[in-house]
Enzyme design. Structure first.
Site, PDB file in Angstrom:
ATOM      1  N   CYS A  30      -7.296  15.886   8.323  1.00 49.38           N
ATOM      2  CA  CYS A  30      -6.767  17.093   7.908  1.00 49.38           C
ATOM      3  C   CYS A  30      -7.908  18.265   7.662  1.00 49.38           C
ATOM      4  CB  CYS A  30      -5.990  16.883   6.574  1.00 49.38           C
ATOM      5  SG  CYS A  30      -4.545  15.515   6.877  1.00 49.38           S
TER       6      CYS A  30
ATOM      7  N   GLY B 266      -0.978   6.955   5.218  1.00 46.22           N
ATOM      8  CA  GLY B 266       0.406   6.513   5.090  1.00 46.22           C
ATOM      9  C   GLY B 266       0.386   5.337   4.205  1.00 46.22           C
TER      10      GLY B 266
END
Length: 387
Positions: A46, A180
């Site tokens: 990110c 995740g």
């Protein structure tokens, strides 16, 4: 010569661009890198899109830079020890938006394993990245830099908790990679009880202890229709959420994907890394005391890196020499009497040449130029051009 001087790093991070812009860059960098024969390592999260190369020709550096279009002028180029220092700091979490976060180390390991298997990250570059992973683990073991929120996933959960009661909310996590999986565990710790995971492989997410759906357009649509909060952490170059169904239940989408997992202009709140900056700054201020300790570890490991690279270099060169000598030994063994003689000949080569290899390692650590001179003599003596 110092072997670390061959390292080149090209970086765009959250310090130069916003998340949306970084998201656009990642695809271009991967596109230009996959066709290169040069040893390379690409890390995109990110917060960063980075390419590491070892001893690349100038034209290869320019090719990789072109993948950062339209932000080529913002690319930060580092070489030698500065490039190694940067990678070590990334692994340690010192270059993250949330200092000390652990997600980046998992992402680094995943990228490394994948690119080693594919044959991209190899030779001395492989050694550098391996060492960076070691540094990241050491920093988190020997300092308190990761106390509190352990990653941007943790921050995003804190952000959501300020708006929604997770104990009563329906929560969906799309993607069961390192980010995740971390989200699922922390959501459970935060009190989320009505939790579903959506993943390409149901089997790979089965050990999380929650309901798992296979990833499809329909399963994503169901998440938006039936859940209050949807987290996304999928490695994909196309958004998996392109629209929100009318009368959908979803109130917040947290996009942890890189590149972005959500299309622009959705009619609900989309939380991105940029949304978490203020919250990250608060926790960074609390970690100031541990930063110096982590930086000291990084500098120690940089000194050790050059020694390690010299040893690995000798091992690589020696392997080629041994291959040459083994071939001669096996040919002579074949003439002398077949399989047993071939094995005996190989064993003799090993026992005879191991002291030479160990001596070269010692020489390389203290004087790399002398080691290179000795190896050059061997190369010329045996007519080996690729040493």
């Amino acid at each position: 010569m110092d072997l670390v001087n061959g390292l080149v790093a090209l970086s765009l991070t959250h310090k130069e661009l916003g998340v949306d812009e970084l998201s656009k860059v990642a695809n271009g960098v991967h596109r230009v890198c996959v066709s290169l024969r040069q040893p390379l390592f690409v890390l995109h999260t990110c917060n960063r899109v980075e390419a590491y190369l070892y001893n690349p020709p100038d034209e290869v550096v320019e090719i990789v830079k072109s993948g950062y279009a339209p932000y080529v002028e913002k690319v930060v180029e580092r070489r030698g020890v500065d490039a190694a220092r940067h990678l070590f700091r990334v692994a340690a979490g010192l270059e993250s938006m949330l200092i000390g976060e652990t997600d980046v180390l998992g992402q680094l390991e995943e990228a490394f394993d994948r690119q080693v298997r594919a044959g991209y990250t190899r030779e001395l570059l492989k050694t550098v990245v391996e060492r960076a992973i070691r540094v990241g683990k050491r920093v988190r073991t020997e300092t308190g830099i990761s106390r509190g929120p352990r990653g941007l996933g943790s921050l995003s959960i804190l952000y959501v908790k300020e708006k929604i009661d997770l104990t009563n909310a329906r929560v969906c996590v799309i993607g069961a990679g390192s980010v995740g999986r971390g989200l699922v565990k922390e959501l459970i710790d935060a009190g989320a009880r009505r939790l579903v995971v959506v993943n390409r492989s149901v089997e790979k997410a089965a050990d999380l202890g929650v309901e798992v759906w296979p990833l499809s357009e329909r399963s994503v649509e169901r998440c938006l229709e039936d859940f209050d909060v949807v987290f996304t952490a999928v490695a994909t170059f196309e958004p998996i959420i392109k629209s929100v169904p009318r009368d959908a239940r979803v109130r917040i989408i947290v996009d942890m994907g890189m590149p972005r997992n959500t299309a622009a202009g959705l009619p609900v709140e989309v939380v991105t890394i940029d949304s978490l900056r203020d919250l990250a700054d608060r926790f960074n201020a609390m970690r100031d005391a541990e930063i110096k300790k982590a930086e000291e570890i990084v500098e120690e490991e940089l000194v050790a890196l050059e020694r390690l690279l010299r040893i690995r270099w000798v091992e690589e060169v020696s392997a080629k020499l041994l291959e040459y000598w083994f071939k001669i030994a096996e040919e002579e063994g074949e003439r002398a009497g077949g399989l047993e003689a071939k094995i005996a000949a190989r064993t003799t080569v090993k026992r005879t040449l191991l002291p030479v290899v160990n001596y070269l390692k010692k020489v390389a650590v203290s004087d790399i130029d002398e080691a290179y001179r000795i190896i050059s003599v061997l190369r010329l003596s045996y007519g080996l051009k690729d040493l």
